[in-house]
Enzyme design. Structure first.
Site, mmCIF file in Angstrom:
data_model
loop_
_atom_site.group_PDB
_atom_site.id
_atom_site.type_symbol
_atom_site.label_atom_id
_atom_site.label_comp_id
_atom_site.label_asym_id
_atom_site.label_seq_id
_atom_site.Cartn_x
_atom_site.Cartn_y
_atom_site.Cartn_z
ATOM 1 C CE LYS A 81 22.306 28.139 18.055
ATOM 2 N NZ LYS A 81 23.409 28.445 17.122
ATOM 3 C CE1 TYR A 141 22.602 33.811 16.635
ATOM 4 C CE2 TYR A 141 20.583 32.903 15.734
ATOM 5 C CZ TYR A 141 21.690 32.791 16.562
ATOM 6 O OH TYR A 141 21.884 31.651 17.307
ATOM 7 C CG ASN A 188 26.013 25.859 17.017
ATOM 8 O OD1 ASN A 188 24.819 26.187 17.062
ATOM 9 N ND2 ASN A 188 26.988 26.741 17.125
ATOM 10 C CG HIS A 212 22.699 31.705 21.217
ATOM 11 N ND1 HIS A 212 23.677 32.320 20.480
ATOM 12 C CD2 HIS A 212 22.281 32.613 22.132
ATOM 13 C CE1 HIS A 212 23.824 33.568 20.924
ATOM 14 N NE2 HIS A 212 22.997 33.767 21.918
ATOM 15 C CD GLU A 256 22.388 36.950 22.957
ATOM 16 O OE1 GLU A 256 23.148 37.010 21.970
ATOM 17 O OE2 GLU A 256 22.431 36.017 23.788
HETATM 18 P P1 CMP Z 1 25.649 31.006 17.997
HETATM 19 O O1 CMP Z 1 26.448 30.814 19.230
HETATM 20 O O2 CMP Z 1 24.167 30.946 18.091
HETATM 21 O O3 CMP Z 1 26.049 32.425 17.362
HETATM 22 C C1 CMP Z 1 25.942 32.699 15.993
HETATM 23 C C2 CMP Z 1 25.630 31.480 15.200
HETATM 24 O O4 CMP Z 1 25.937 31.586 13.845
HETATM 25 C C3 CMP Z 1 26.482 30.316 15.684
HETATM 26 O O5 CMP Z 1 26.087 29.904 16.952
HETATM 27 C C4 CMP Z 1 26.258 29.336 14.564
HETATM 28 O O6 CMP Z 1 24.979 28.715 14.632
HETATM 29 C C5 CMP Z 1 26.270 30.288 13.370
HETATM 30 N N1 CMP Z 1 27.602 30.390 12.765
HETATM 31 C C6 CMP Z 1 28.698 30.990 13.265
HETATM 32 N N2 CMP Z 1 29.738 30.915 12.405
HETATM 33 C C7 CMP Z 1 29.263 30.244 11.338
HETATM 34 C C8 CMP Z 1 29.839 29.837 10.100
HETATM 35 N N3 CMP Z 1 31.121 30.119 9.798
HETATM 36 N N4 CMP Z 1 29.052 29.178 9.240
HETATM 37 C C9 CMP Z 1 27.778 28.905 9.531
HETATM 38 N N5 CMP Z 1 27.163 29.274 10.690
HETATM 39 C C10 CMP Z 1 27.914 29.924 11.571
#
Ligand code: CMP
Length: 141
Positions: free
Chosen positions: A10, A50, A113, A116, A127
């Site tokens: 990311k 998303y 984070n 993904h 995806e």
């Molecule tokens: P990812 O694995 O890319 O899948 C969905 C993404 O949404 C997740 O990682 C985070 O980046 C984001 N995400 C999921 N839950 C939350 C949350 N409670 N608050 C903010 N971002 C979230």
């Protein structure tokens, strides 16, 4: 079983210069990149990726973040690639991610984070198709 999964480094991972570190973890753990590119998604493209999260409270902020800078998208291939990638990433929330995982080590918060990864075979298929066509995939023998 040999599987393919979609991985994204990311915008925060790219900004923190973690491209090499993340790919090295994959390669050292039996996940082989068989397709790869760097992209800067538009907001609309991030919303498309998303779409399953549309309506959730974090959707707007997440898609702003995902379109805030370049990302690296990859197809990883290997035995149980989907779960192995999830193990290496750790839980979505870095505060509860296991010690030694990518998110525990590098992520700032639950949204930003670093990586993904697809969560199931059907999602992996959708995806992968969102980012790659057949000519861009280079399977290894
Ligand atoms: P990812 O694995 O890319 O899948 C969905 C993404 O949404 C997740 O990682 C985070 O980046 C984001 N995400 C999921 N839950 C939350 C949350 N409670 N608050 C903010 N971002 C979230």
């Amino acid at each position: 079983m040999k599987e393919q999964t979609l991985s994204i480094i990311k915008p925060d991972g790219v900004r923190k210069n973690l491209i090499g570190e993340v790919i090295q973890r994959f390669e050292k753990n039996g996940l082989t990149p068989i397709a790869m590119k760097m992209l800067h998604l538009t907001k609309t493209e991030a919303e498309g990726f998303y779409a399953v999260h549309k309506g959730k409270p974090f959707y707007d902020s997440l898609t702003d973040f995902m379109s805030s800078g370049p990302i690296v998208v990859m197809i990883l291939e290997g035995e149980e690639a989907i779960n192995k990638n999830r193990e290496l990433m750790g839980a979505t929330n870095p505060e509860v991610a296991a010690e030694g995982t990518i998110r525990r080590q590098y992520a700032d918060n639950i949204e930003q984070n670093i990586v993904h990864g697809s969560d199931a075979p059907e999602t992996a298929k959708t995806e992968i198709a969102y980012f790659f066509n057949a000519l861009e995939v280079c399977p290894r023998p």
